[in-house]
Design a protein around this motif. Structure first.
Motif, PDB file in Angstrom:
ATOM      1  N   MET A 255     -11.922  34.575  30.766  1.00 17.33           N
ATOM      2  CA  MET A 255     -11.414  34.427  29.411  1.00 17.33           C
ATOM      3  C   MET A 255     -10.793  33.050  29.236  1.00 17.33           C
ATOM      4  N   ASP A 256     -11.028  32.403  28.106  1.00 20.16           N
ATOM      5  CA  ASP A 256     -10.426  31.110  27.831  1.00 20.16           C
ATOM      6  C   ASP A 256      -8.916  31.256  27.695  1.00 20.16           C
ATOM      7  N   ASP A 257      -8.193  30.223  28.130  1.00 23.62           N
ATOM      8  CA  ASP A 257      -6.752  30.181  27.972  1.00 23.62           C
ATOM      9  C   ASP A 257      -6.447  29.896  26.503  1.00 23.62           C
ATOM     10  N   LEU A 258      -5.810  30.852  25.814  1.00 25.26           N
ATOM     11  CA  LEU A 258      -5.513  30.671  24.396  1.00 25.26           C
ATOM     12  C   LEU A 258      -4.458  29.600  24.163  1.00 25.26           C
ATOM     13  N   ASN A 259      -3.849  29.133  25.224  1.00 25.57           N
ATOM     14  CA  ASN A 259      -2.843  28.084  25.142  1.00 25.57           C
ATOM     15  C   ASN A 259      -3.454  26.703  25.315  1.00 25.57           C
ATOM     16  N   SER A 260      -4.770  26.644  25.523  1.00 15.90           N
ATOM     17  CA  SER A 260      -5.451  25.385  25.817  1.00 15.90           C
ATOM     18  C   SER A 260      -5.993  24.758  24.530  1.00 15.90           C
ATOM     19  N   PRO A 261      -5.564  23.535  24.186  1.00 14.88           N
ATOM     20  CA  PRO A 261      -6.093  22.878  22.982  1.00 14.88           C
ATOM     21  C   PRO A 261      -7.594  22.640  23.098  1.00 14.88           C
ATOM     22  N   LEU A 262      -8.263  22.596  21.974  1.00 18.78           N
ATOM     23  CA  LEU A 262      -9.698  22.328  21.973  1.00 18.78           C
ATOM     24  C   LEU A 262      -9.965  20.886  22.376  1.00 18.78           C
ATOM     25  N   ASN A 263     -10.993  20.680  23.178  1.00 17.64           N
ATOM     26  CA  ASN A 263     -11.428  19.325  23.469  1.00 17.64           C
ATOM     27  C   ASN A 263     -12.401  18.867  22.380  1.00 17.64           C
ATOM     28  N   ASP A 264     -12.849  17.625  22.476  1.00 13.26           N
ATOM     29  CA  ASP A 264     -13.699  17.070  21.425  1.00 13.26           C
ATOM     30  C   ASP A 264     -15.000  17.853  21.265  1.00 13.26           C
ATOM     31  N   ASP A 265     -15.585  18.278  22.362  1.00 15.02           N
ATOM     32  CA  ASP A 265     -16.834  19.029  22.287  1.00 15.02           C
ATOM     33  C   ASP A 265     -16.621  20.381  21.609  1.00 15.02           C
ATOM     34  N   GLU A 266     -15.495  21.014  21.877  1.00 15.73           N
ATOM     35  CA  GLU A 266     -15.215  22.317  21.270  1.00 15.73           C
ATOM     36  C   GLU A 266     -14.898  22.176  19.782  1.00 15.73           C
ATOM     37  N   ILE A 267     -14.221  21.099  19.424  1.00 17.62           N
ATOM     38  CA  ILE A 267     -13.978  20.839  18.003  1.00 17.62           C
ATOM     39  C   ILE A 267     -15.302  20.635  17.277  1.00 17.62           C
ATOM     40  N   ASP A 268     -16.210  19.889  17.902  1.00 15.71           N
ATOM     41  CA  ASP A 268     -17.523  19.665  17.309  1.00 15.71           C
ATOM     42  C   ASP A 268     -18.312  20.968  17.228  1.00 15.71           C
ATOM     43  N   ARG A 269     -18.193  21.816  18.234  1.00 19.53           N
ATOM     44  CA  ARG A 269     -18.878  23.117  18.225  1.00 19.53           C
ATOM     45  C   ARG A 269     -18.393  23.972  17.064  1.00 19.53           C
ATOM     46  N   LEU A 270     -17.084  24.019  16.857  1.00 21.14           N
ATOM     47  CA  LEU A 270     -16.522  24.803  15.767  1.00 21.14           C
ATOM     48  C   LEU A 270     -16.904  24.216  14.416  1.00 21.14           C
ATOM     49  N   ASP A 271     -16.891  22.904  14.327  1.00 23.62           N
ATOM     50  CA  ASP A 271     -17.264  22.237  13.086  1.00 23.62           C
ATOM     51  C   ASP A 271     -18.718  22.541  12.726  1.00 23.62           C
ATOM     52  N   GLN A 272     -19.620  22.438  13.696  1.00 23.74           N
ATOM     53  CA  GLN A 272     -21.030  22.703  13.438  1.00 23.74           C
ATOM     54  C   GLN A 272     -21.262  24.163  13.072  1.00 23.74           C
ATOM     55  N   PHE A 273     -20.510  25.060  13.687  1.00 27.08           N
ATOM     56  CA  PHE A 273     -20.645  26.473  13.328  1.00 27.08           C
ATOM     57  C   PHE A 273     -20.254  26.691  11.871  1.00 27.08           C
ATOM     58  N   LEU A 274     -19.140  26.113  11.451  1.00 31.15           N
ATOM     59  CA  LEU A 274     -18.681  26.291  10.076  1.00 31.15           C
ATOM     60  C   LEU A 274     -19.688  25.694   9.088  1.00 31.15           C
ATOM     61  N   ILE A 275     -20.235  24.537   9.420  1.00 30.96           N
ATOM     62  CA  ILE A 275     -21.178  23.874   8.529  1.00 30.96           C
ATOM     63  C   ILE A 275     -22.481  24.650   8.413  1.00 30.96           C
ATOM     64  N   ASN A 276     -22.973  25.163   9.536  1.00 26.15           N
ATOM     65  CA  ASN A 276     -24.319  25.752   9.570  1.00 26.15           C
ATOM     66  C   ASN A 276     -24.357  27.249   9.279  1.00 26.15           C
ATOM     67  N   ARG A 277     -23.208  27.881   9.098  1.00 28.90           N
ATOM     68  CA  ARG A 277     -23.214  29.339   8.919  1.00 28.90           C
ATOM     69  C   ARG A 277     -23.688  29.765   7.531  1.00 28.90           C
ATOM     70  N   ILE A 278     -23.802  28.820   6.594  1.00 29.80           N
ATOM     71  CA  ILE A 278     -24.171  29.141   5.218  1.00 29.80           C
ATOM     72  C   ILE A 278     -25.549  28.568   4.904  1.00 29.80           C
ATOM     73  N   ASP A 279     -26.384  29.380   4.318  1.00 26.86           N
ATOM     74  CA  ASP A 279     -27.685  28.938   3.827  1.00 26.86           C
ATOM     75  C   ASP A 279     -27.494  28.372   2.421  1.00 26.86           C
ATOM     76  N   ASN A 280     -27.594  27.056   2.296  1.00 28.97           N
ATOM     77  CA  ASN A 280     -27.323  26.412   1.014  1.00 28.97           C
ATOM     78  C   ASN A 280     -28.233  26.898  -0.103  1.00 28.97           C
ATOM     79  N   GLU A 281     -29.378  27.451   0.245  1.00 27.39           N
ATOM     80  CA  GLU A 281     -30.328  27.876  -0.779  1.00 27.39           C
ATOM     81  C   GLU A 281     -29.883  29.148  -1.496  1.00 27.39           C
ATOM     82  N   ILE A 282     -28.915  29.875  -0.922  1.00 26.30           N
ATOM     83  CA  ILE A 282     -28.499  31.132  -1.558  1.00 26.30           C
ATOM     84  C   ILE A 282     -27.127  31.016  -2.224  1.00 26.30           C
ATOM     85  N   ILE A 283     -26.516  29.843  -2.183  1.00 26.42           N
ATOM     86  CA  ILE A 283     -25.194  29.658  -2.786  1.00 26.42           C
ATOM     87  C   ILE A 283     -25.329  29.545  -4.302  1.00 26.42           C
ATOM     88  N   THR A 284     -24.466  30.275  -5.017  1.00 26.53           N
ATOM     89  CA  THR A 284     -24.355  30.130  -6.460  1.00 26.53           C
ATOM     90  C   THR A 284     -22.956  29.626  -6.790  1.00 26.53           C
TER      91      THR A 284
END
Length: 232
Positions: free
Chosen positions: A1-30
């Protein structure tokens, strides 16, 4: 299990950012649909408001606001756990900085390059902060004129205030932007002092989360150790 006390590194920040960006299909947004939070800067502002406010909000309250109308369809429990762990760790990283090293706290702004010039973009962070504060807006009102004044430069760069911060001359825009970080620090300190004076009953966490150690920061974002918060 990841240590919840451990700050995100740059790669993990990028992973979270890409997840947030790519989770929505722009073609279905109204226009009527709530896109939730779809970049790391907005998330950073949102979580900063969550951990800085007058009341403790568990993930069961704030997580739906992250997804908006586009809650992800998880391929597996492990996929959900990975993203939730990244969210909680980033939130706890903000908590630790504001609690232990407040002078080191800096918003995670976006940057944009135009004609070889780099510009700081604060709007997304401020929008996220506004969204987080709105989840307990009535409680925030108890801060009166003091909190309203501290929020002013943050809210100046939000849609709710019609982006008033951009209607100023260049020097005033820079002044407002420079006030955001110290004001966010002061807001956290203001509400923290009042939470200490008037302890609240901690809510129960009602969604599945990764386990936390007794000495880890509580996943609810209160800043307390897990053994002193949601464990009981």
């Amino acid at each position: 299990m990841d240590d919840l006390n451990s700050p995100l590194n740059d790669d993990e920040i990028d992973r979270l950012d890409q997840f947030l960006i790519n989770r929505i299909d722009n073609e279905i947004i109204t226009e009527e649909m709530d896109e939730g939070i779809f970049d790391i800067s907005t998330l950073d502002g949102f979580l900063t408001a969550i951990v800085s406010g007058p009341v403790t909000l568990p993930p069961s309250v704030w997580l739906p606001s992250v997804w908006g109308d586009f809650e992800p369809e998880w391929e597996s429990e492990e996929a959900f756990s990975e993203i939730l762990t990244l969210l909680i760790r980033h939130m706890n990283g903000i908590v630790q900085t504001l609690m232990q090293y407040p002078d080191d706290f800096e918003p995670l702004y976006l940057q944009r390059q135009v004609d070889h010039m780099t510009y700081t973009i604060v709007d997304e962070w401020c929008e996220g902060y506004f969204r987080g504060a709105e989840l307990s807006s009535n409680e925030w009102l108890a801060g009166g004129e003091k909190i309203a004044a501290l929020l002013s430069p943050i809210y100046a760069f939000t849609e709710a205030m019609d982006w008033q911060g951009h209607n100023q001359d260049d020097d005033e825009v820079i002044t407002l932007q420079k006030a955001i970080a110290p004001n966010a620090r002061e807001i956290h300190a203001y509400w923290l002092a009042r939470r200490v004076e008037h302890p609240q009953r901690e809510p129960e966490i009602s969604i599945d989360q990764p386990n936390a150690g007794r000495n880890d920061p509580c996943p609810c974002g209160s800043g307390k150790k897990f053994e002193k918060c949601c464990l009981h």
